[in-house]
Design a protein around this motif. Structure first.
Motif, PDB file in Angstrom:
ATOM      1  N   ALA A 149     -19.652  26.771 -33.036  1.00  0.00           N
ATOM      2  CA  ALA A 149     -18.743  26.376 -34.110  1.00  0.00           C
ATOM      3  C   ALA A 149     -19.272  25.078 -34.734  1.00  0.00           C
ATOM      4  N   PRO A 150     -19.115  24.830 -36.013  1.00  0.00           N
ATOM      5  CA  PRO A 150     -18.358  25.639 -36.953  1.00  0.00           C
ATOM      6  C   PRO A 150     -19.199  26.687 -37.679  1.00  0.00           C
ATOM      7  N   TYR A 151     -20.464  26.856 -37.293  1.00  0.00           N
ATOM      8  CA  TYR A 151     -21.334  27.756 -38.052  1.00  0.00           C
ATOM      9  C   TYR A 151     -20.945  29.206 -37.843  1.00  0.00           C
ATOM     10  N   ALA A 152     -20.860  29.601 -36.578  1.00  0.00           N
ATOM     11  CA  ALA A 152     -20.492  30.983 -36.276  1.00  0.00           C
ATOM     12  C   ALA A 152     -19.773  30.985 -34.940  1.00  0.00           C
ATOM     13  N   LYS A 153     -18.626  31.635 -34.903  1.00  0.00           N
ATOM     14  CA  LYS A 153     -17.854  31.646 -33.649  1.00  0.00           C
ATOM     15  C   LYS A 153     -17.113  32.964 -33.521  1.00  0.00           C
ATOM     16  N   SER A 154     -17.195  33.558 -32.330  1.00  0.00           N
ATOM     17  CA  SER A 154     -16.362  34.732 -32.088  1.00  0.00           C
ATOM     18  C   SER A 154     -15.405  34.476 -30.937  1.00  0.00           C
ATOM     19  N   GLY A 155     -15.583  33.361 -30.251  1.00  0.00           N
ATOM     20  CA  GLY A 155     -14.696  33.055 -29.119  1.00  0.00           C
ATOM     21  C   GLY A 155     -15.058  31.722 -28.509  1.00  0.00           C
TER      22      GLY A 155
END
Ligand SMILES: Nc1ncnc2c1ncn2[C@@H]1O[C@H](COP(=O)(O)OP(=O)(O)O[C@H]2O[C@H](CO)[C@@H](O)[C@H](O)[C@H]2O)[C@@H](O)[C@H]1O
Length: 655
Positions: A149-155
């Protein structure tokens, strides 16, 4: 003089304020209220204001000169003949700036948020309130991850890899994070500040030579490095779409691992490369090929002999397993097959001729990493048992000597009820009124009756067997007999499960229509909504079957929401069951029930609800104890440093 007790011990370890003896002599005249607001990385903002200015004699209003230049300047002395002016409020002192002649004394026993400032004769200097604890030995650290995060997050993996590197950088380390540059149309703006480095490499794998390029952003003292390749540019979530996990995930993360091994050698970040003396922190299966590559493709040629690797297991359920026939695609020497070799037990094979032979990325890292960390101590034991080891228990048991658990921290900048931009109202442990307003707003937003007296239970999680959603489903008819409201937030598009289950959505819609005034469900991914639920609910339910650490219970406690959890893994480590008869009075921060049955879960929820309704002071105690627990990353970062130190004492893995 009537010096009051020294408060330094009541404060966070990095905050020590002292007064000079002359000031101490005026202690009784010098009472100031200070609020210490905790920021990330063990830093504090002190907001000072005088208490009871009228009670303060005019001749004592002159403060001693600042002891340290640049510290908060004293207010000008009152003119000799004029009547005593109303004391102007001291301005917000800003980070690390505190009144020079004052000493902090803790007043709320467990709280560092509310402090009275007074003076003391035995203290004679001002210490730096903004002292950031530093590492004893600083290193070059390379995080490799599928998300941050904050670029790419799924969990939770994204949360951790977005925060821990910053905490380590603040302690003096040079830190790089290597992750894919996912472009899917909707979140591309997250990478807007990442610039092309001009570096590109060709990776020999999967029967060809694949060119990847590197992008870079320097933020919060961390080098964020993004690996770019067309396979990271596609709609859907990070690892899959409505049709399930992407078929080429093994290829995508093989590229990531190769690129991560090259990045410290070729990227001149801030003018110079990281070099060969690094600690690689590889997270979950996406990054698990890194220690194998170090051992198989670099160390035999004298490269990276001074580096070490630490595997961090966030979730053993995902291991990156593909058919054995894919091994030659990985570009590894044939003699290294054994490191990744994986044979499914007979019961897990598909047909009589299936030999169950596979390659397993995570297993490769368990074998070759120099150290292994799980995200809680409880989980580090569970992974060595047949029940929790997901097939890797024997292997992990054999590596017990290098296996440790460290509980995750949380990002206090993002998750702070006094400043959270996602919340309609703010609140703190001293003034909880904003929380009641957040609850009312949430009830309005959901179209539920706005009632303060009804317990509002929330659930936030992925649509995954791990999270125990089926248990909630079974318990709902019974639970809905109570005077209760339930808010269900589900994460859609979860990778491993493929599509957001239409059957489950159907169940949510029908439950909503059966219990119009009590139940709401929402399927989607929204960070602001997850913050509003965390703040607006009274109780957060987490009946996870297993939970390596769990972040939502930590966020909940930080927001004064009481967690009711299954006592497993990190949940058991972090949630202390309420005890009204503890040695020091009431103790505990929530309820951790076990075993995982519908009855036990309902029992814990009913106990929590009756405490909420009938024992308000106890409930407030539960909320406040949760809110004042230290969940900052600094503590965890220090423990990671210890692991790194041990790793460098040992020889690196070589075949
Ligand atoms: N619908 C939604 N909308 C917005 N945000 C949502 C959401 N659903 C979930 N989230 C967010 O996703 C994160 C999930 O955190 P968890 O700790 O449950 O992680 P997860 O199981 O993914 O990861 C694994 O890794 C983490 C990190 O180590 C471990 O804590 C955990 O036990 C392990 O299973 C939280 O930040 C939560 O707020």
């Amino acid at each position: 003089m009537a010096a009051t007790g020294v408060g330094a011990g009541c404060l966070a370890p990095s905050v020590r304020l002292r007064a000079d003896p002359a000031t101490a002599a005026r202690a009784s005249a010098c009472v100031v209220r200070a609020r210490l607001r905790r920021l990330a990385r063990g830093r504090y903002v002190a907001e000072l204001s005088r208490e009871g200015p009228a009670a303060r004699p005019a001749q004592q209003q002159q403060l001693a000169p600042p002891l340290v230049p640049g510290f908060l300047a004293p207010p000008p002395p009152a003119p000799a003949q004029s009547p005593a002016p109303t004391q102007p409020p001291l301005p917000d002192a800003g980070v690390g700036e505190l009144a020079p002649d004052l000493l902090l004394e803790g007043i709320a026993e467990d709280s560092i948020d509310s402090i009275i400032v007074a003076a003391s004769e035995q203290d004679s200097e001002i210490m730096d309130a903004n002292e950031q604890p530093q590492a004893k030995v600083t290193r070059s650290i390379v995080f490799v991850t599928g998300e941050a995060a904050p670029y790419a997050k799924s969990g939770g993996l994204g949360d951790v890899c977005g925060s821990l590197p910053i905490a380590l950088a603040a302690r003096g380390h040079r830190v790089m994070v290597v992750m894919p540059r996912y472009l899917n149309g909707s979140s591309d703006k997250n990478y807007a500040k990442a610039l092309y480095t001009g570096k590109h490499i060709k990776i020999p794998c999967f029967g060809g030579s694949h060119e990847v390029t590197f992008f870079h952003e320097y933020r919060d003292n961390v080098d964020w490095v993004f690996v770019d390749h067309p396979s990271y540019h596609r709609p859907g979530s990070l690892y899959g779409d409505n049709f399930g996990a992407f078929g080429d995930n093994q290829f995508r993360y093989t590229l990531l691992c190769y690129a991560a091994c090259e990045a410290p050698l070729i990227l001149e970040l801030g003018g110079y490369i990281y070099g060969q003396n690094c600690m690689f922190v590889v997270n979950d299966w996406h990054a698990s090929l890194v220690p194998v590559l170090l051992a198989a493709k670099y160390r035999p040629y004298g490269v990276y002999r001074d580096s070490r690797s630490t595997l961090v297991i966030h979730n053993l359920a995902h291991q990156g397993v593909e058919p054995a026939s894919t091994y030659p695609d990985l570009g590894l020497p044939p003699e290294w097959y054994g490191a990744l070799e994986w044979v499914f037990p007979e019961w897990a094979r598909r047909h009589a001729l299936d030999k169950g032979e596979a390659v397993n990325f995570l297993k490769g890292a368990v074998v070759t990493a120099d150290r292994i960390v799980t995200v809680s101590q409880g989980y580090s034991w569970e992974v060595t048992t047949a029940e929790g080891g997901q097939g890797l228990n024997e292997l992990l048991s054999s590596r017990k000597s290098v296996l440790n658990g460290i509980v995750n921290g949380i990002d206090i900048n993002d998750w702070n009820p006094t400043t959270d931009k996602c919340l309609p109202h703010h609140y703190s442990v001293d003034d909880l009124s904003g929380k009641a307003k957040c609850k009312a707003e949430l009830q309005k937003e959901l179209g539920l009756p706005v009632r303060e007296d009804v317990p509002l239970i929330g659930f936030i999680g992925r649509l995954d067997y791990q999270k125990g959603i089926d248990l909630i489903k079974m318990a709902i008819p019974e639970l809905m007999r109570e005077d209760v409201q339930f808010w269900f937030l589900l994460l859609f598009l979860q990778v491993m499960l493929g599509s957001g289950d239409p059957i489950f959505e159907g169940w949510m819609r029908s439950t909503e229509s059966s219990y119009k005034d009590k139940f709401r469900g929402w399927v989607g991914f929204s960070v602001p909504v997850s913050h509003r639920i965390t703040a607006g609910c009274d109780i957060l339910l987490m009946p996870s079957r297993f939970e390596p650490c769990g972040l939502n219970q930590l966020y909940a406690m930080q927001y004064g929401t009481v967690p009711v959890v299954h006592g497993t893994g990190g949940l058991r480590d972090t949630v202390e069951t309420f005890n009204p008869f503890g040695a020091k009075g009431e103790e505990g921060t929530g309820w951790a029930f076990s075993p995982l049955t519908v009855d036990k879960m309902l029992w814990a929820l009913r106990t929590a609800m009756s405490t909420f309704r009938e024992h308000k002071p106890s409930w407030e105690g539960l909320m406040k104890r949760g809110m004042t627990k230290d969940h900052t990353w600094d503590h965890a970062a220090e423990q990671y440093e210890q692991i790194f130190e041990w790793a460098f004492v040992d020889q690196p893995y070589v075949m």
